[in-house]
Design a protein around this motif. Structure first.
Motif, PDB file in Angstrom:
ATOM      1  N   GLU A  22       0.798  -1.101   0.012  1.00 16.18           N
ATOM      2  CA  GLU A  22       0.207   0.075  -0.032  1.00 16.18           C
ATOM      3  C   GLU A  22       0.949   1.261  -0.006  1.00 16.18           C
ATOM      4  O   GLU A  22       1.743   1.088   0.454  1.00 16.18           O
ATOM      5  CB  GLU A  22      -0.933  -0.049   1.296  1.00 16.18           C
ATOM      6  CG  GLU A  22      -2.023  -1.060   1.147  1.00 16.18           C
ATOM      7  CD  GLU A  22      -2.967  -0.712   2.324  1.00 16.18           C
ATOM      8  OE1 GLU A  22      -2.760   0.061   3.091  1.00 16.18           O
ATOM      9  OE2 GLU A  22      -4.280  -1.267   2.015  1.00 16.18           O
ATOM     10  N   ARG A  23       0.406   2.384  -0.762  1.00 13.99           N
ATOM     11  CA  ARG A  23       1.180   3.425  -0.812  1.00 13.99           C
ATOM     12  C   ARG A  23       0.114   4.534  -0.269  1.00 13.99           C
ATOM     13  O   ARG A  23      -0.937   4.666  -0.523  1.00 13.99           O
ATOM     14  CB  ARG A  23       1.334   3.874  -2.050  1.00 13.99           C
ATOM     15  CG  ARG A  23       2.170   5.089  -2.363  1.00 13.99           C
ATOM     16  CD  ARG A  23       2.411   5.309  -3.722  1.00 13.99           C
ATOM     17  NE  ARG A  23       1.038   5.819  -4.345  1.00 13.99           N
ATOM     18  CZ  ARG A  23       0.913   5.932  -5.649  1.00 13.99           C
ATOM     19  NH1 ARG A  23       1.916   5.509  -6.460  1.00 13.99           N
ATOM     20  NH2 ARG A  23      -0.398   6.160  -6.112  1.00 13.99           N
ATOM     21  N   CYS A  53      -1.909  -2.409 -10.241  1.00  9.90           N
ATOM     22  CA  CYS A  53      -2.785  -1.458  -9.574  1.00  9.90           C
ATOM     23  C   CYS A  53      -4.133  -2.248  -9.335  1.00  9.90           C
ATOM     24  O   CYS A  53      -4.789  -2.200 -10.087  1.00  9.90           O
ATOM     25  CB  CYS A  53      -2.759  -0.134  -9.696  1.00  9.90           C
ATOM     26  SG  CYS A  53      -3.625   0.960  -8.609  1.00  9.90           S
ATOM     27  N   ASP A  56      -6.468   2.892  -6.619  1.00  5.88           N
ATOM     28  CA  ASP A  56      -5.763   4.191  -6.247  1.00  5.88           C
ATOM     29  C   ASP A  56      -6.832   5.459  -6.398  1.00  5.88           C
ATOM     30  O   ASP A  56      -7.473   5.701  -7.313  1.00  5.88           O
ATOM     31  CB  ASP A  56      -4.827   4.539  -7.377  1.00  5.88           C
ATOM     32  CG  ASP A  56      -3.954   5.561  -6.903  1.00  5.88           C
ATOM     33  OD1 ASP A  56      -4.088   6.366  -6.246  1.00  5.88           O
ATOM     34  OD2 ASP A  56      -3.111   5.861  -8.015  1.00  5.88           O
ATOM     35  N   ARG A  60      -4.738   6.809  -1.185  1.00  3.54           N
ATOM     36  CA  ARG A  60      -4.161   5.642  -0.997  1.00  3.54           C
ATOM     37  C   ARG A  60      -4.277   4.780  -2.126  1.00  3.54           C
ATOM     38  O   ARG A  60      -5.219   4.635  -3.002  1.00  3.54           O
ATOM     39  CB  ARG A  60      -4.903   4.867   0.241  1.00  3.54           C
ATOM     40  CG  ARG A  60      -4.760   5.539   1.578  1.00  3.54           C
ATOM     41  CD  ARG A  60      -5.606   4.758   2.698  1.00  3.54           C
ATOM     42  NE  ARG A  60      -5.116   3.537   2.853  1.00  3.54           N
ATOM     43  CZ  ARG A  60      -5.244   3.024   3.881  1.00  3.54           C
ATOM     44  NH1 ARG A  60      -6.414   3.334   4.541  1.00  3.54           N
ATOM     45  NH2 ARG A  60      -4.855   1.537   4.109  1.00  3.54           N
ATOM     46  N   ALA A  61      -3.400   3.930  -2.029  1.00  9.59           N
ATOM     47  CA  ALA A  61      -3.143   2.946  -3.470  1.00  9.59           C
ATOM     48  C   ALA A  61      -2.773   1.717  -3.042  1.00  9.59           C
ATOM     49  O   ALA A  61      -1.803   1.496  -2.064  1.00  9.59           O
ATOM     50  CB  ALA A  61      -2.214   3.620  -4.533  1.00  9.59           C
TER      51      ALA A  61
END
Length: 177
Positions: A22-23, A53, A56, A60-61
């Motif tokens: 997670e980003r 992906c 996104d 948050r992605a």
């Protein structure tokens, strides 16, 4: 995943996993991006072989990275034993932030060896962990039971049987002032 057998010659020594990272965008005033390990999933080919992906929303992605082999090696038996005997066995995932695009991070390797994870940490790599599912824990336990024996503890001889010139200082000896 194939079910383990007691015969170490026919038991599988490899599984494949997918890793979800997670980003988070701007998690604080000092960070542009923050990455975290979200999941390690058994990969039976259902996710293909290309990263993608999952979602996104701008803040948050989640990114899925399929196809990581997790191999069991005889010379890592102690590391598997230490992971299992910790009371909370885990996946160890080493991951890196992309040098050319700081908004991307990807896993590099997945292991079950406590010792291998320690070597990666000693090399200043990022290593995170997540709990093992029961099926993987049982597979690792069966393999470890069949292929690893801890070193027997060496009996320490009482000091009274050791030559006085080879004895260390006594703990109960009075200190001189």
């Amino acid at each position: 995943m194939n079910q383990p057998t007691d015969d170490s010659l026919t038991a599988p020594t490899e599984i494949r996993v997918a890793v979800v990272i997670e980003r988070h965008a701007r998690p604080s005033a000092w960070e542009e991006w923050r990455f975290s390990l979200a999941e390690v999933l058994i990969d039976e080919g259902q996710w293909g072989n290309q990263p993608r992906c999952l979602r996104d929303d701008g803040q948050r992605a989640s990114f899925l990275y399929p196809g990581f082999p997790v191999r069991l090696h005889r010379d890592e038996g102690e590391g598997y034993y230490l992971n299992l005997s910790s009371g909370a066995p885990v996946w160890f995932v080493m991951w890196r932030i992309d040098d050319e695009n700081a908004s991307q991070a990807a896993p590099e390797t997945v292991t079950l060896s406590y010792n291998e994870a320690g070597r990666l940490l000693d090399a200043q790599e990022r290593v995170d962990n997540l709990p093992l599912p029961e099926t993987v824990r049982a597979w690792l336990q069966a393999w470890t039971d069949a292929n690893y024996r801890p070193e027997p503890k060496k009996r320490r001889r009482p000091a009274s049987f050791v030559d006085p010139s080879r004895r260390g200082p006594r703990d109960d000896a009075p200190e001189c002032a």
